[in-house]
Every structure is written in C-alpha cells, then in structure tokens.
Design an enzyme around this catalytic site. Sequence first.
Site, PDB file in Angstrom:
ATOM      1  N   TYR A 227     -58.126  59.931 -38.240  1.00  0.00           N
ATOM      2  CA  TYR A 227     -59.516  59.857 -38.690  1.00  0.00           C
ATOM      3  C   TYR A 227     -60.545  59.859 -37.565  1.00  0.00           C
ATOM      4  O   TYR A 227     -61.749  59.772 -37.831  1.00  0.00           O
ATOM      5  CB  TYR A 227     -59.727  58.617 -39.572  1.00  0.00           C
ATOM      6  CG  TYR A 227     -59.326  57.294 -38.940  1.00  0.00           C
ATOM      7  CD1 TYR A 227     -60.184  56.602 -38.093  1.00  0.00           C
ATOM      8  CD2 TYR A 227     -58.076  56.736 -39.194  1.00  0.00           C
ATOM      9  CE1 TYR A 227     -59.825  55.398 -37.519  1.00  0.00           C
ATOM     10  CE2 TYR A 227     -57.695  55.528 -38.620  1.00  0.00           C
ATOM     11  CZ  TYR A 227     -58.572  54.863 -37.787  1.00  0.00           C
ATOM     12  OH  TYR A 227     -58.200  53.680 -37.220  1.00  0.00           O
TER      13      TYR A 227
ATOM     14  N   ARG B 191     -63.652  50.010 -30.929  1.00  0.00           N
ATOM     15  CA  ARG B 191     -62.270  49.632 -30.610  1.00  0.00           C
ATOM     16  C   ARG B 191     -61.543  50.860 -30.071  1.00  0.00           C
ATOM     17  O   ARG B 191     -61.475  51.899 -30.728  1.00  0.00           O
ATOM     18  CB  ARG B 191     -61.560  49.024 -31.813  1.00  0.00           C
ATOM     19  CG  ARG B 191     -61.424  49.912 -33.029  1.00  0.00           C
ATOM     20  CD  ARG B 191     -60.485  49.277 -34.059  1.00  0.00           C
ATOM     21  NE  ARG B 191     -60.559  49.949 -35.347  1.00  0.00           N
ATOM     22  CZ  ARG B 191     -59.911  51.061 -35.656  1.00  0.00           C
ATOM     23  NH1 ARG B 191     -59.141  51.655 -34.753  1.00  0.00           N
ATOM     24  NH2 ARG B 191     -60.036  51.594 -36.858  1.00  0.00           N
TER      25      ARG B 191
ATOM     26  N   HIS C  71     -56.425  50.463 -35.305  1.00  0.00           N
ATOM     27  CA  HIS C  71     -56.789  49.250 -36.039  1.00  0.00           C
ATOM     28  C   HIS C  71     -55.763  48.143 -35.798  1.00  0.00           C
ATOM     29  O   HIS C  71     -56.118  47.003 -35.499  1.00  0.00           O
ATOM     30  CB  HIS C  71     -56.889  49.571 -37.525  1.00  0.00           C
ATOM     31  CG  HIS C  71     -57.270  48.416 -38.374  1.00  0.00           C
ATOM     32  ND1 HIS C  71     -58.539  47.884 -38.403  1.00  0.00           N
ATOM     33  CD2 HIS C  71     -56.537  47.655 -39.230  1.00  0.00           C
ATOM     34  CE1 HIS C  71     -58.578  46.867 -39.235  1.00  0.00           C
ATOM     35  NE2 HIS C  71     -57.383  46.709 -39.747  1.00  0.00           N
TER      36      HIS C  71
END
Length: 362
Positions: A276, A263, A267
């Site tokens: 992250y 992706r 998110h």
Amino acid sequence: MVATPGAELLPTAKPVRLIGKNGERAPKARAAGHPMPAPEELLAAYRALVVGRRFDRQATSLVKQGRLAVYPSAHGQEAAEVGAVLALRRTDWLFPTYRDSVALVTRGIDPVEVLTLLRGDWHCGYDPAAHRTGPQCTPLATQALHAVGVAYAARARGEDTVVLAFLGDGATSEGDFHEALNFAAVFQVPVVFFVQNNRYAISVPLARQTAAPSLAHKAVGYGVPGVQVDGNDVAAVLAVVGRAAERARAGGGPTLVEAHTYRIEAHTNADDAGRYRSDDEVAAWLDRDPVDRLTAHLRRTGALTDEAVAAVAEEAERVAADLRERLPATTPPAADELFAHVYAAPTPQLREQAARLRAEEH
C-alpha cells in the site's frame, strides 16, 4: 474588525517547526511563538532518541528470532514519542498505544518490562501506578477515555497532574476519541491528546479517514485548541507539548496536538507495507530522519561533542545487550493464561478452545 468566534482555536497553516531537516534553525514564522528548548534539554532528547532507536532495532530483531510475538516499530516516530514524554513531569500520567514502546523506555521503564505484553503475556509487565503510565493499549482510542478519567479524578483531588494520551491517526476515526475530547472540553480536564499522524492506519491512508484540513482541526468543533507540529523535530515537540501541558496545569483545559511523522517500518512484523505504499515515499521520509536532524543541529551549535556521541552510542549498545541477555531468561507465559481471565466463569467456547490447545501441545 470583529474576530471570528473560535478563531483562536485554529491551528497554524503549517506545523510548528524549530529545527529544519538539515539541522538549521527554522524561520521564525514556523516557530509560531514557541521558544527553542535549552541546550541541556536537547542533549537529553538526543540521548533518548539514540537509546530509543537502538532499543527499537533490537526489539525488531527479537521478533525475527522468535523471541517476541509481535513488535510495532516506532522507527521514524521517535522524536514525537521522546519529545512528548520529556515535556511531562514525573508526577504526570501517560497513556500509551501499542506503538509507544520507545516512549516507555524514555519514561524510565525497564525495557524488558516494556516488552512483556508483546511476548504474549496478559500482564502489561510494569507497575502502572509506580510509573504513572497506563498499560499499552491495543484497541484504538480506548486509552483516551482512561486518560480523561484519571485527569478528572486528579483535579477533583486538588492535584496539578496533567495526563497525556498518545493516539494514532486511525484512532481519530473512533467514537471513543470524540467522546473523550468532548468530555475533556466540557469539564476543562487537564489532558493533552497527542496524535501521531504517520499517514496510515495499518494500510488505510489518511485521505480515507478524514476530509478535514488537518487532524488538529478536529479539536475546534469541541472548543479545544488544535496545534500542528513537525513530529520529526524533537525540539518543536518539546516546546508544543510543554506549552499544552502547562496550559492544562493552570486550568486552561485540554489541547489536541497533531504530530506529523511517518513510520519507516511496516505496521508490525505481520504487515506487508509494500502492498500500500511505495519505496519512494519511504525514502522521502528517511531524508527527514529525526535523529539525524537533531544531531546536525547540536553539531552546528557546538553543543554535541565527539565524546558525547561516543558515550551515548555506548550506552545504547549496553541497553540492547542487556535486553538480549535478560529477555529470554523470563518465564514463558503459560498457555492456559490465555483463557483464565476473559470471563469470571469460562464459557463453553473458551473451555473448548483451551482443550484444543492442550491437545495440540501434547
């Protein structure tokens, strides 16, 4: 030499690939016996990819404008969603996750209805029975059990229905995933479990979820074949899911397909992906873009003309414009509906929360 029991269930060492990242035909060994889909199938996939990406971009913009509550982008994963859906018959069932809006648009569901749930409405927006598509599921892996139940019932009725359950890599860490896989294997239920491995369950990397060689290897312990596929290669996804669906339709039981993808966006709009993962990691996956890959292949083979590119781009813009025009015109959900159907009779806590919300509104 005696064959190792269960060896036929093991996935290939490398994901199945039919088209390389620059549009070239992949080496025969990477195809693992899967044929290239027909040109007309690839052109249909091209249209769905372009329209799906434009829809995805428009939905992301609507969140930023405050016209959607949340939107989990599928940018970068479109080939996995489009290829899996196009491999199904209209009579088959689909059980999606919250990230599979592009799959629902590819399925032919009205984009406004697709986004209804993501506006905060308790309705899923579309008629699941009419579209043979379950509501988009937010709890991880629960839709896998629903998929198995529908497939089991369809077989009991003598139908040749196949059910496809979309899952994320994070869902493979949930008990529901394993229960669904085990039941489907024992009773040879016609289900395809399709895991989109985009490397992160929100911010948790794959290495913190499993020590298995691949997610497809998890199938072996249940007596189910596992297949790895390049999830950014729509041709490979079409071929792999198509074969798994026909195997299930013929009574061969379930298959677990792991699509390796990524992706590109966070998110959701509430996530800060920079905390992250690095920009270099994202850039490396941008170089494997599924739309660019298929476009390059179709150009190489002469199947895609300038006129076709312009026509699909124009269609995609019409879809986006129609979505912009119609989505705000829908009636905003009533705040009281947040509490109306949680329990048969509202609990004291729900009544208190509803009263506080009404006080804030006034």
